[in-house]
Motif scaffolding. Sequence first.
Motif, PDB file in Angstrom:
ATOM      1  N   ILE A   1       0.862  -1.176   0.000  1.00 42.40           N
ATOM      2  CA  ILE A   1       0.000   0.000   0.000  1.00 42.40           C
ATOM      3  C   ILE A   1       0.901   1.229   0.000  1.00 42.40           C
ATOM      4  N   GLU A   2       0.637   2.174  -0.899  1.00 42.22           N
ATOM      5  CA  GLU A   2       1.529   3.323  -1.049  1.00 42.22           C
ATOM      6  C   GLU A   2       0.771   4.556  -1.505  1.00 42.22           C
ATOM      7  N   ASP A   3       1.323   5.726  -1.160  1.00 46.09           N
ATOM      8  CA  ASP A   3       0.674   6.974  -1.556  1.00 46.09           C
ATOM      9  C   ASP A   3       0.766   7.137  -3.068  1.00 46.09           C
ATOM     10  N   GLY A   4      -0.244   7.735  -3.620  1.00 44.03           N
ATOM     11  CA  GLY A   4      -0.296   7.914  -5.059  1.00 44.03           C
ATOM     12  C   GLY A   4      -0.863   6.716  -5.791  1.00 44.03           C
ATOM     13  N   VAL A   5      -1.038   5.595  -5.052  1.00 43.69           N
ATOM     14  CA  VAL A   5      -1.579   4.374  -5.676  1.00 43.69           C
ATOM     15  C   VAL A   5      -2.881   3.958  -4.988  1.00 43.69           C
ATOM     16  N   ASN A   6      -2.781   3.595  -3.678  1.00 39.93           N
ATOM     17  CA  ASN A   6      -4.001   3.170  -2.977  1.00 39.93           C
ATOM     18  C   ASN A   6      -4.167   3.749  -1.575  1.00 39.93           C
ATOM     19  N   ILE A   7      -3.162   4.461  -1.051  1.00 39.02           N
ATOM     20  CA  ILE A   7      -3.310   5.112   0.252  1.00 39.02           C
ATOM     21  C   ILE A   7      -4.047   6.439   0.087  1.00 39.02           C
ATOM     22  N   ILE A   8      -5.083   6.639   0.899  1.00 40.91           N
ATOM     23  CA  ILE A   8      -5.824   7.895   0.900  1.00 40.91           C
ATOM     24  C   ILE A   8      -5.323   8.803   2.026  1.00 40.91           C
ATOM     25  N   GLY A   9      -5.017   8.215   3.188  1.00 41.33           N
ATOM     26  CA  GLY A   9      -4.505   8.983   4.322  1.00 41.33           C
ATOM     27  C   GLY A   9      -3.703   8.100   5.246  1.00 41.33           C
ATOM     28  N   ALA A  10      -2.770   8.701   6.019  1.00 37.92           N
ATOM     29  CA  ALA A  10      -1.929   7.916   6.932  1.00 37.92           C
ATOM     30  C   ALA A  10      -1.472   8.766   8.115  1.00 37.92           C
ATOM     31  N   THR A  11      -1.337   8.122   9.284  1.00 32.79           N
ATOM     32  CA  THR A  11      -0.802   8.753  10.490  1.00 32.79           C
ATOM     33  C   THR A  11       0.184   7.780  11.134  1.00 32.79           C
ATOM     34  N   ARG A  12       1.341   8.293  11.586  1.00 35.65           N
ATOM     35  CA  ARG A  12       2.377   7.440  12.185  1.00 35.65           C
ATOM     36  C   ARG A  12       2.754   7.950  13.572  1.00 35.65           C
ATOM     37  N   THR A  13       2.836   7.030  14.538  1.00 32.65           N
ATOM     38  CA  THR A  13       3.229   7.369  15.909  1.00 32.65           C
ATOM     39  C   THR A  13       4.319   6.408  16.380  1.00 32.65           C
ATOM     40  N   ARG A  14       5.418   6.964  16.940  1.00 31.60           N
ATOM     41  CA  ARG A  14       6.477   6.137  17.517  1.00 31.60           C
ATOM     42  C   ARG A  14       6.596   6.496  18.999  1.00 31.60           C
TER      43      ARG A  14
ATOM     44  N   PHE B   1       4.314   2.372   2.058  1.00 28.19           N
ATOM     45  CA  PHE B   1       5.175   3.509   1.747  1.00 28.19           C
ATOM     46  C   PHE B   1       4.327   4.772   1.676  1.00 28.19           C
ATOM     47  N   GLU B   2       4.704   5.774   2.499  1.00 29.56           N
ATOM     48  CA  GLU B   2       4.028   7.069   2.464  1.00 29.56           C
ATOM     49  C   GLU B   2       5.078   8.121   2.793  1.00 29.56           C
ATOM     50  N   SER B   3       5.298   9.076   1.888  1.00 33.57           N
ATOM     51  CA  SER B   3       6.446   9.972   1.985  1.00 33.57           C
ATOM     52  C   SER B   3       6.389  10.952   3.157  1.00 33.57           C
ATOM     53  N   MET B   4       5.257  11.606   3.400  1.00 31.03           N
ATOM     54  CA  MET B   4       5.190  12.634   4.451  1.00 31.03           C
ATOM     55  C   MET B   4       5.464  12.056   5.841  1.00 31.03           C
ATOM     56  N   THR B   5       4.895  10.905   6.155  1.00 33.87           N
ATOM     57  CA  THR B   5       5.087  10.290   7.478  1.00 33.87           C
ATOM     58  C   THR B   5       6.359   9.454   7.542  1.00 33.87           C
ATOM     59  N   ASP B   6       7.107   9.417   6.424  1.00 34.25           N
ATOM     60  CA  ASP B   6       8.327   8.611   6.344  1.00 34.25           C
ATOM     61  C   ASP B   6       8.017   7.144   6.639  1.00 34.25           C
ATOM     62  N   LEU B   7       6.899   6.732   6.127  1.00 35.00           N
ATOM     63  CA  LEU B   7       6.426   5.364   6.351  1.00 35.00           C
ATOM     64  C   LEU B   7       7.011   4.447   5.283  1.00 35.00           C
ATOM     65  N   VAL B   8       7.934   3.565   5.713  1.00 29.23           N
ATOM     66  CA  VAL B   8       8.584   2.658   4.767  1.00 29.23           C
ATOM     67  C   VAL B   8       8.825   1.319   5.433  1.00 29.23           C
ATOM     68  N   GLY B   9       8.447   0.223   4.777  1.00 28.06           N
ATOM     69  CA  GLY B   9       8.796  -1.104   5.276  1.00 28.06           C
ATOM     70  C   GLY B   9       7.612  -2.010   5.504  1.00 28.06           C
ATOM     71  N   GLY B  10       7.921  -3.167   6.106  1.00 29.62           N
ATOM     72  CA  GLY B  10       6.892  -4.152   6.379  1.00 29.62           C
ATOM     73  C   GLY B  10       6.215  -3.894   7.716  1.00 29.62           C
ATOM     74  N   PHE B  11       4.904  -4.113   7.761  1.00 25.35           N
ATOM     75  CA  PHE B  11       4.134  -3.897   8.984  1.00 25.35           C
ATOM     76  C   PHE B  11       3.141  -5.032   9.195  1.00 25.35           C
ATOM     77  N   TYR B  12       2.816  -5.295  10.469  1.00 24.26           N
ATOM     78  CA  TYR B  12       1.748  -6.225  10.808  1.00 24.26           C
ATOM     79  C   TYR B  12       0.429  -5.459  10.867  1.00 24.26           C
ATOM     80  N   VAL B  13      -0.636  -6.105  10.434  1.00 16.37           N
ATOM     81  CA  VAL B  13      -1.971  -5.520  10.544  1.00 16.37           C
ATOM     82  C   VAL B  13      -2.568  -5.969  11.879  1.00 16.37           C
ATOM     83  N   ASN B  14      -2.749  -5.030  12.800  1.00 15.57           N
ATOM     84  CA  ASN B  14      -3.308  -5.365  14.108  1.00 15.57           C
ATOM     85  C   ASN B  14      -4.827  -5.273  14.144  1.00 15.57           C
ATOM     86  N   ALA B  15      -5.381  -4.388  13.319  1.00 10.90           N
ATOM     87  CA  ALA B  15      -6.841  -4.246  13.255  1.00 10.90           C
ATOM     88  C   ALA B  15      -7.226  -3.760  11.872  1.00 10.90           C
TER      89      ALA B  15
END
Length: 353
Positions: free
Chosen positions: A185-198, A287-301
Amino acid sequence: MSTQISVLYDGKYNVESLVKTATWSGDVAQPHRTLTLSLSNTLNGEDQEIAFELGKEIRFYVDGKGVFRGVIFTYDITEKGDAVVIAYDENVYLTKNTDTRKFVKTTAGAMIAELCKSFGIPTGDIANTGYVIPRMILRSKTLWDMMVTALTETRKQNGRKFVVYASNGKLGLREKKDAAVRWMIEDGVNIIGATRTRSIEELRTAVKVVGGESEEKQITASEKNAALATRYGLMQHYESADSKLNASQLRQLAKQRLKELSTVKEDVTVNALGITDVIAGTAVYAFESMTDLVGGFYVNADTHTFSDGIHMMDLTLSKTDDLPKLDYEEEPEKKKKAKESKKKAKEKAKKGK
């Protein structure tokens, strides 16, 4: 491309023409998935088109593929015929049954099979979980909490992760390996919005585990991640273990707990075009550029919404595999005996002086 849904009620009524919105969701913290249907359940404004009954079966299909089979638990309808049907898959019964059970020298897999047999829950494949739990008394707990507690104790000892799932009306247990990433899932293709928290709120850089029959026979195991302690500061997790664990088992427990707790928590929420196979427990590459979202993730919900031929999904992603956890606590009677033993030992020591 338009998404086609089909809804079969009670094995004989196709009711998709009544559906305004269908929401299909799941969370790794729950044993069951949920289907919520928003309906216009009338053709003439005076009578119900279908008199939905509680306890009846609902099946849900997306583009011809069956993705849900469950039981109706809630039915709401207004004077205008606007209705809501809420159904859960069969694993919901794990949360609806409460009991007290004692298990001795039993694996988590065997415990789960025994509980299902006792409560008439059909089972499919039940994996061998390996670790033999010495003793466990679970009082006034749901079947789901009992299962999670047993699987948590197993994970502490051997590091193996297992998940409970539903398939064709049967409960199954499988080992959770590193998931193969099949979807991007990536911006410009199928991501509409994203938020990242560390966050390091829940991170621990050291672990201390204490066991033993009494204070005089206490065994302690400690582990520390020196690099993380230097970077983030010393943050120690303390845990009282099952008194029957030996020194080697306590060391293994401490190492495993440190491995689980010494991870920076990263949570991501994503709204994207829907992919039916992306549900809680799977993995995606994001992959989402603004949130610097890159890599593999688990889907928790996940929450999949179907309306007017459009399929959208809201996902909660995490770098860590956040399976549900419930730590086992020894029953009150055993704690009481341990305290009495400790008190007697102190009195004996005083008399010796």
